[in-house]
Design a protein around this motif. Structure first.
Motif, PDB file in Angstrom:
ATOM      1  N   VAL A 183     -60.176  -3.597  18.013  1.00 31.42           N
ATOM      2  CA  VAL A 183     -59.969  -4.929  17.423  1.00 31.42           C
ATOM      3  C   VAL A 183     -61.324  -5.520  17.014  1.00 31.42           C
ATOM      4  O   VAL A 183     -61.480  -6.068  15.923  1.00 31.42           O
ATOM      5  N   ALA A 198     -62.740  -4.103  13.871  1.00 29.22           N
ATOM      6  CA  ALA A 198     -62.101  -4.618  12.650  1.00 29.22           C
ATOM      7  C   ALA A 198     -62.687  -5.976  12.273  1.00 29.22           C
ATOM      8  O   ALA A 198     -62.723  -6.333  11.100  1.00 29.22           O
ATOM      9  N   THR A 256     -62.074   5.574  15.522  1.00 29.14           N
ATOM     10  CA  THR A 256     -61.163   4.420  15.421  1.00 29.14           C
ATOM     11  C   THR A 256     -61.893   3.218  14.822  1.00 29.14           C
ATOM     12  O   THR A 256     -61.335   2.485  14.000  1.00 29.14           O
ATOM     13  N   MET A 280     -60.947   1.189  11.299  1.00 27.95           N
ATOM     14  CA  MET A 280     -60.734  -0.250  11.227  1.00 27.95           C
ATOM     15  C   MET A 280     -61.744  -0.943  10.315  1.00 27.95           C
ATOM     16  O   MET A 280     -61.517  -2.041   9.844  1.00 27.95           O
ATOM     17  N   ARG A 314     -55.334   4.980   9.624  1.00 31.44           N
ATOM     18  CA  ARG A 314     -55.497   3.537   9.860  1.00 31.44           C
ATOM     19  C   ARG A 314     -54.143   2.847  10.019  1.00 31.44           C
ATOM     20  O   ARG A 314     -53.997   1.933  10.825  1.00 31.44           O
ATOM     21  N   LYS A 315     -53.173   3.299   9.257  1.00 31.00           N
ATOM     22  CA  LYS A 315     -51.841   2.668   9.330  1.00 31.00           C
ATOM     23  C   LYS A 315     -51.304   2.678  10.767  1.00 31.00           C
ATOM     24  O   LYS A 315     -50.716   1.710  11.221  1.00 31.00           O
ATOM     25  N   GLU A 374     -53.192   0.077  12.723  1.00 31.76           N
ATOM     26  CA  GLU A 374     -52.821  -1.285  12.293  1.00 31.76           C
ATOM     27  C   GLU A 374     -51.440  -1.672  12.804  1.00 31.76           C
ATOM     28  O   GLU A 374     -51.199  -2.806  13.191  1.00 31.76           O
ATOM     29  N   ARG A 375     -50.549  -0.672  12.800  1.00 31.37           N
ATOM     30  CA  ARG A 375     -49.192  -0.949  13.296  1.00 31.37           C
ATOM     31  C   ARG A 375     -49.253  -1.334  14.778  1.00 31.37           C
ATOM     32  O   ARG A 375     -48.544  -2.240  15.217  1.00 31.37           O
ATOM     33  N   ALA A 381     -51.743  -2.814  16.216  1.00 26.42           N
ATOM     34  CA  ALA A 381     -52.303  -4.172  16.285  1.00 26.42           C
ATOM     35  C   ALA A 381     -51.242  -5.212  15.920  1.00 26.42           C
ATOM     36  O   ALA A 381     -51.146  -6.267  16.554  1.00 26.42           O
ATOM     37  N   GLU A 382     -50.398  -4.892  14.923  1.00 28.31           N
ATOM     38  CA  GLU A 382     -49.337  -5.836  14.509  1.00 28.31           C
ATOM     39  C   GLU A 382     -48.347  -6.066  15.656  1.00 28.31           C
ATOM     40  O   GLU A 382     -47.966  -7.191  15.935  1.00 28.31           O
ATOM     41  N   ARG A 418     -49.683  -8.277  18.362  1.00 29.82           N
ATOM     42  CA  ARG A 418     -49.947  -9.671  18.026  1.00 29.82           C
ATOM     43  C   ARG A 418     -48.841 -10.626  18.480  1.00 29.82           C
ATOM     44  O   ARG A 418     -47.683 -10.283  18.516  1.00 29.82           O
TER      45      ARG A 418
END
Ligand code: 13P
Ligand code: SF4
Length: 329
Positions: free
Chosen positions: A74, A77, A95, A99, A318-319, A322-323, A325-326, A329
């Motif tokens: 995180v 990013a 990683t 990011m 990356r997808k 990111e998934r 991280a989503e 959240r």
């Protein structure tokens, strides 16, 4: 490098913090590197990210941000720095690059690997998907970018159960840590197809050792990383990611604690929790220990050991991060 009076004075506030962990004679060797690295990182607008397993002179001496794998991803990013120096292992640097693909990401020793990450390849994942059509793949961040590129969503030890449950499916392929997979399976109704990877550090712990320590230290709290074998998790009072374990100590301030994980964690956490007595079972991660102050200075100075990957792998891998991280959240 020379330990001059100027360097001694400039690094004194850092040494005061960690003097109980690092003897003075050792400090005279570390301090000149710490001084140079801290000067150079400002000049180059570099940020130093360090995993919780790094040694105290790195963790407390030069790092701008120390954390577990999830928080390091995180932070990578978010950073506005031009250069990221990852004091951790190869998959963590990869990683960070995923990011922050436009940043220069450096790893002080390219041989800093991980037994979990090296237990599986992208080709292995393709084969597993063929054998289990339609079953989503959840991969631990302790994997190469090639594996992440074949993954639907990543997870770390801090969010593995949450990620698996969030998919709303009956079955998932969970890679590559067999013990973490067993831990997740014990916390969810989702059927888990696992892989035979293990962490060479955590697999060495056993419950007999914990029971012996409990016998000799009545009232001790035992906290374990989920990469440990199930019998160790069952014999522990708490299980969590490296940052979860640190938070447990900070919040609960136990009189005595045993952190069932890599050695350096106890050294690092002791500094901020002087009233807690740490009973230290000592298993070192040889990969994490490849990162040293001289190597960090060298790679920052010469901008060597850059993490490079093809745009295609970066996009695909990356997808999956990111998934994660989503969902988090
Ligand atoms: P954390 O994500 O809990 O920091 O763990 C990473 C790791 O490599 C532990 O062995
Ligand atoms: Fe990999 Fe284990 Fe080392 Fe963590 S402690 S980096 S999982 S080998």
């Amino acid at each position: 490098m020379e330990f001059t009076p100027e360097i001694k004075k400039a690094t004194q506030p850092i040494y005061q913090k960690i003097s109980k962990t690092i003897p003075e004679i050792e400090w005279s060797i570390h301090a000149p590197y710490i001084y140079e690295i801290n000067k150079l990182k400002k000049k180059k607008n570099a940020v130093i990210l360090a995993h919780n397993y790094q040694t105290p002179e790195i963790y407390h001496g030069i790092s701008d941000f120390s954390a577990d794998s999830l928080a390091l991803a995180v932070e990578a990013a978010k950073t506005r720095a031009d250069i990221i120096v990852m004091c951790g292992v190869h998959f963590m640097a990869e990683t960070a690059k995923l990011m922050s693909p436009n940043k220069k990401v450096l790893l002080p020793d390219m041989m800093a690997g991980c037994s979990l990450s090296s237990s599986i390849t992208g080709e292995d994942v393709k084969e597993l998907k063929k054998q289990n059509p339609g079953v989503p793949v959840v991969s631990y961040v302790n994997t190469s970018a090639d594996v992440k590129a074949e993954t639907d969503v990543c997870c770390t030890s801090a969010n593995a159960v949450k990620i698996v449950n969030s998919l709303g499916v009956k079955k998932v392929i969970f890679l590559p840590d067999d013990y973490l997979a067993k831990y997740v399976a014990s916390q969810t109704d989702v059927e888990i197809i696992s892989w035979k990877g293990t962490c060479e550090v955590h697999e060495k712990f056993n419950d007999a050792e914990i029971n012996e320590i409990r016998k000799n230290n009545p009232g001790i709290k035992v906290i374990a990383h989920p990469e440990c074998p199930p019998e160790v998790i069952n014999a522990s009072d708490f299980t969590g990611s490296t940052s979860g374990m640190i938070k447990y100590v900070k919040d609960n301030q136990p009189e005595k604690v045993m952190m069932v994980t890599e050695c350096s964690m106890s050294d690092n956490v002791q500094v901020d929790n002087p009233n807690v007595k740490f009973i230290r079972p000592c298993n070192l991660c040889p990969h994490m220990k490849r990162i040293t102050l001289p190597k960090i200075l060298d790679c920052l100075k010469n901008e060597t050991n850059e993490i490079l990957m093809s745009d295609e792998i970066i996009e695909k891998a990356r997808k999956s991060v990111e998934r994660m991280a989503e969902i988090g959240r």
